[in-house]
Design a protein around this motif. Structure first.
Motif, PDB file in Angstrom:
ATOM      1  N   ARG A  61      -2.576  -8.734-104.149  1.00 53.05           N
ATOM      2  CA  ARG A  61      -1.914  -8.953-102.855  1.00 53.05           C
ATOM      3  C   ARG A  61      -2.186  -7.834-101.859  1.00 53.05           C
ATOM      4  NH1 ARG A  61       2.262 -12.527-101.920  1.00 53.05           N
ATOM      5  NH2 ARG A  61       2.117 -11.632 -99.830  1.00 53.05           N
ATOM      6  N   ILE A  62      -2.585  -6.676-102.346  1.00 50.34           N
ATOM      7  CA  ILE A  62      -2.940  -5.573-101.452  1.00 50.34           C
ATOM      8  C   ILE A  62      -4.217  -5.909-100.684  1.00 50.34           C
ATOM      9  CG2 ILE A  62      -3.625  -3.130-101.360  1.00 50.34           C
ATOM     10  CD1 ILE A  62      -1.936  -2.740-103.918  1.00 50.34           C
ATOM     11  N   GLN A  63      -5.108  -6.650-101.326  1.00 48.70           N
ATOM     12  CA  GLN A  63      -6.400  -6.988-100.732  1.00 48.70           C
ATOM     13  C   GLN A  63      -6.464  -8.406-100.173  1.00 48.70           C
ATOM     14  OE1 GLN A  63      -7.945  -5.481-104.649  1.00 48.70           O
ATOM     15  NE2 GLN A  63      -9.710  -4.989-103.396  1.00 48.70           N
ATOM     16  N   VAL A  64      -5.723  -9.320-100.805  1.00 48.99           N
ATOM     17  CA  VAL A  64      -5.729 -10.725-100.390  1.00 48.99           C
ATOM     18  C   VAL A  64      -4.278 -11.176-100.264  1.00 48.99           C
ATOM     19  CG1 VAL A  64      -6.490 -13.056-100.949  1.00 48.99           C
ATOM     20  CG2 VAL A  64      -7.867 -11.098-101.670  1.00 48.99           C
ATOM     21  N   THR A  65      -3.846 -11.461 -99.061  1.00 50.77           N
ATOM     22  CA  THR A  65      -2.420 -11.722 -98.835  1.00 50.77           C
ATOM     23  C   THR A  65      -2.047 -13.196 -98.819  1.00 50.77           C
ATOM     24  OG1 THR A  65      -2.784 -11.625 -96.443  1.00 50.77           O
ATOM     25  CG2 THR A  65      -2.105  -9.584 -97.547  1.00 50.77           C
ATOM     26  N   GLN A  66      -2.965 -14.064 -98.454  1.00 47.95           N
ATOM     27  CA  GLN A  66      -2.621 -15.472 -98.239  1.00 47.95           C
ATOM     28  C   GLN A  66      -2.780 -16.329 -99.498  1.00 47.95           C
ATOM     29  OE1 GLN A  66      -1.216 -16.342 -95.323  1.00 47.95           O
ATOM     30  NE2 GLN A  66      -1.436 -14.188 -94.753  1.00 47.95           N
ATOM     31  N   ILE A  67      -2.156 -15.908-100.589  1.00 49.10           N
ATOM     32  CA  ILE A  67      -2.192 -16.705-101.813  1.00 49.10           C
ATOM     33  C   ILE A  67      -0.810 -16.719-102.457  1.00 49.10           C
ATOM     34  CG2 ILE A  67      -4.631 -16.355-102.356  1.00 49.10           C
ATOM     35  CD1 ILE A  67      -3.761 -14.190-104.314  1.00 49.10           C
ATOM     36  N   PHE A  68      -0.572 -17.744-103.260  1.00 52.13           N
ATOM     37  CA  PHE A  68       0.698 -17.869-103.968  1.00 52.13           C
ATOM     38  C   PHE A  68       0.500 -17.511-105.439  1.00 52.13           C
ATOM     39  CE2 PHE A  68       1.318 -21.250-100.629  1.00 52.13           C
ATOM     40  CZ  PHE A  68       2.187 -20.484 -99.854  1.00 52.13           C
ATOM     41  N   LEU A  69       1.474 -16.810-106.000  1.00 49.54           N
ATOM     42  CA  LEU A  69       1.400 -16.393-107.397  1.00 49.54           C
ATOM     43  C   LEU A  69       1.227 -17.589-108.328  1.00 49.54           C
ATOM     44  CD1 LEU A  69       1.655 -14.379-109.729  1.00 49.54           C
ATOM     45  CD2 LEU A  69       4.155 -14.551-109.498  1.00 49.54           C
ATOM     46  N   LEU A  70       1.952 -18.684-108.084  1.00 51.82           N
ATOM     47  CA  LEU A  70       1.896 -19.842-108.972  1.00 51.82           C
ATOM     48  C   LEU A  70       0.482 -20.410-109.055  1.00 51.82           C
ATOM     49  CD1 LEU A  70       3.374 -21.836-110.787  1.00 51.82           C
ATOM     50  CD2 LEU A  70       3.860 -23.226-108.751  1.00 51.82           C
ATOM     51  N   ASN A  71      -0.202 -20.499-107.918  1.00 58.43           N
ATOM     52  CA  ASN A  71      -1.569 -21.022-107.921  1.00 58.43           C
ATOM     53  C   ASN A  71      -2.516 -20.110-108.697  1.00 58.43           C
ATOM     54  OD1 ASN A  71      -1.035 -23.336-106.410  1.00 58.43           O
ATOM     55  ND2 ASN A  71      -1.352 -22.286-104.467  1.00 58.43           N
ATOM     56  N   PHE A  72      -2.358 -18.807-108.520  1.00 56.66           N
ATOM     57  CA  PHE A  72      -3.178 -17.833-109.232  1.00 56.66           C
ATOM     58  C   PHE A  72      -2.907 -17.913-110.730  1.00 56.66           C
ATOM     59  CE2 PHE A  72      -3.752 -13.312-110.648  1.00 56.66           C
ATOM     60  CZ  PHE A  72      -5.134 -13.266-110.503  1.00 56.66           C
ATOM     61  N   LEU A  73      -1.639 -17.999-111.094  1.00 53.70           N
ATOM     62  CA  LEU A  73      -1.256 -18.073-112.503  1.00 53.70           C
ATOM     63  C   LEU A  73      -1.789 -19.340-113.163  1.00 53.70           C
ATOM     64  CD1 LEU A  73       2.249 -17.109-113.847  1.00 53.70           C
ATOM     65  CD2 LEU A  73       1.134 -19.173-114.670  1.00 53.70           C
ATOM     66  N   LEU A  74      -1.669 -20.466-112.475  1.00 56.18           N
ATOM     67  CA  LEU A  74      -2.118 -21.738-113.042  1.00 56.18           C
ATOM     68  C   LEU A  74      -3.637 -21.787-113.185  1.00 56.18           C
ATOM     69  CD1 LEU A  74       0.242 -24.311-111.276  1.00 56.18           C
ATOM     70  CD2 LEU A  74       0.219 -23.693-113.701  1.00 56.18           C
ATOM     71  N   MET A  75      -4.358 -21.186-112.234  1.00 57.59           N
ATOM     72  CA  MET A  75      -5.817 -21.141-112.368  1.00 57.59           C
ATOM     73  C   MET A  75      -6.205 -20.363-113.623  1.00 57.59           C
ATOM     74  SD  MET A  75      -8.609 -19.320-109.882  1.00 57.59           S
ATOM     75  CE  MET A  75     -10.298 -19.061-110.421  1.00 57.59           C
ATOM     76  N   ASN A  76      -5.586 -19.196-113.828  1.00 60.93           N
ATOM     77  CA  ASN A  76      -5.874 -18.391-115.006  1.00 60.93           C
ATOM     78  C   ASN A  76      -5.484 -19.125-116.286  1.00 60.93           C
ATOM     79  OD1 ASN A  76      -6.699 -16.292-113.302  1.00 60.93           O
ATOM     80  ND2 ASN A  76      -4.640 -15.441-113.203  1.00 60.93           N
ATOM     81  N   PHE A  77      -4.362 -19.811-116.242  1.00 60.75           N
ATOM     82  CA  PHE A  77      -3.876 -20.562-117.395  1.00 60.75           C
ATOM     83  C   PHE A  77      -4.858 -21.668-117.773  1.00 60.75           C
ATOM     84  CE2 PHE A  77      -1.384 -24.222-119.000  1.00 60.75           C
ATOM     85  CZ  PHE A  77      -0.902 -23.662-120.168  1.00 60.75           C
ATOM     86  N   GLY A  78      -5.245 -22.456-116.800  1.00 60.43           N
ATOM     87  CA  GLY A  78      -6.141 -23.578-117.067  1.00 60.43           C
ATOM     88  C   GLY A  78      -7.507 -23.138-117.545  1.00 60.43           C
ATOM     89  N   LEU A  79      -8.023 -22.053-116.972  1.00 59.34           N
ATOM     90  CA  LEU A  79      -9.358 -21.562-117.312  1.00 59.34           C
ATOM     91  C   LEU A  79      -9.467 -21.218-118.791  1.00 59.34           C
ATOM     92  CD1 LEU A  79     -12.170 -20.588-116.437  1.00 59.34           C
ATOM     93  CD2 LEU A  79     -11.124 -18.419-115.751  1.00 59.34           C
ATOM     94  N   THR A  80      -8.455 -20.535-119.331  1.00 55.26           N
ATOM     95  CA  THR A  80      -8.503 -20.133-120.733  1.00 55.26           C
ATOM     96  C   THR A  80      -8.042 -21.253-121.662  1.00 55.26           C
ATOM     97  OG1 THR A  80      -8.054 -17.842-120.069  1.00 55.26           O
ATOM     98  CG2 THR A  80      -7.768 -18.368-122.391  1.00 55.26           C
ATOM     99  N   LEU A  81      -7.102 -22.082-121.206  1.00 49.73           N
ATOM    100  CA  LEU A  81      -6.594 -23.162-122.052  1.00 49.73           C
ATOM    101  C   LEU A  81      -7.706 -24.124-122.456  1.00 49.73           C
ATOM    102  CD1 LEU A  81      -4.121 -24.469-123.365  1.00 49.73           C
ATOM    103  CD2 LEU A  81      -3.779 -25.775-121.247  1.00 49.73           C
TER     104      LEU A  81
END
Length: 249
Positions: free
Chosen positions: A105-125
């Protein structure tokens, strides 16, 4: 006839899956570089780098060891092992995603935690399911490239449909929808084509010792591979990203 029998076997299914997975990983970045403006794409590269680090950690600890221990140690209770492993992975994904998000968030402000978390979740799942079927052969390995094809179709179709209105959050949504649909495909196939309904034990899923055994067995096996993989990420990407992060602070 020999060509057909050779093509439709495990080796070629796995090779086809690797090709489709590489297409998703590298092709997605290449396509996004052509449809995003320079500012948005540079922010996406930073975001994708954080996601790559999380995926390296989670895949090394929770996915790769399945190829060894899925058949060697827990074959008799493979579905309990898969379930416990996914639950452990989910917990660590939440923790690592939240920690990474603080710096992101220090470098990229316009994102939501849930979207970031779900992308990481799906990628490894998706990778966990693939390694499970490659190891235990509970269903045909031919379902792996089908899931990867589904993932590619959903992702690239989504990018094409929204190409004129893409934001970082929308890109993350397209990613996690593609990954989770591919994972859902595995869930459905495993549910209807295996004996998981008979073999899955609720008692094992709530057995604390089982979680401890799975995690520490995986970690002991993967710790040096993990150290090398993370060190390589730090050397190639992390130094620049963390320097940018703290410099902006």
């Amino acid at each position: 006839m020999n060509f057909r029998s050779n093509f439709f076997n495990n080796k070629y299914f796995i090779l086809t899956d690797q090709v489709l997975t590489s297409l998703m990983n590298f092709g997605s970045v290449l396509v996004l570089s052509t449809v995003l403006n320079e500012t948005v794409f540079s922010e996406f590269v930073v975001l994708y780098s954080y996601s790559t680090l999380i995926n390296i950690i989670l895949t090394t600890v929770f996915s790769a060891p399945i190829l060894v221990f899925g058949i060697k140690k827990w074959d008799s209770e493979k579905y309990n092992y898969l379930s416990v492993n996914i639950i452990c992975f989910t917990i660590f994904n939440i923790v690592f995603s939240i920690i990474s998000f603080f710096f992101l968030r220090i470098q990229v402000t316009q994102i939501f935690l849930l979207n970031f978390l779900l992308m990481n979740f799906g990628l490894t799942l998706v990778e966990i399911f693939k390694r499970f079927i490659f190891s235990n052969k509970v269903i045909s390995t031919g379902f792996a490239p089908v899931s990867s094809l589904l993932m590619n179709i959903v992702f690239f179709s989504g990018i094409y449909v929204y190409k004129d209105a893409l934001s970082l959050n929308l890109i993350l949504v397209v990613y996690w929808v593609a990954y989770l649909l591919a994972s859902l495909f595995f869930v459905i196939i495993i549910y209807y084509k295996t004996d998981i309904k008979k073999e899955l034990s609720v008692l094992s899923i709530f057995n604390k010792d089982f979680y401890t055994s799975v995690f520490f067995t995986h970690f002991k096996y993967a710790k040096w591979i993990l150290a090398g993989a993370v060190s390589f990420w730090v050397y190639t990407q992390g130094i620049y990203i963390f320097w940018q992060s703290f410099w902006r602070i």
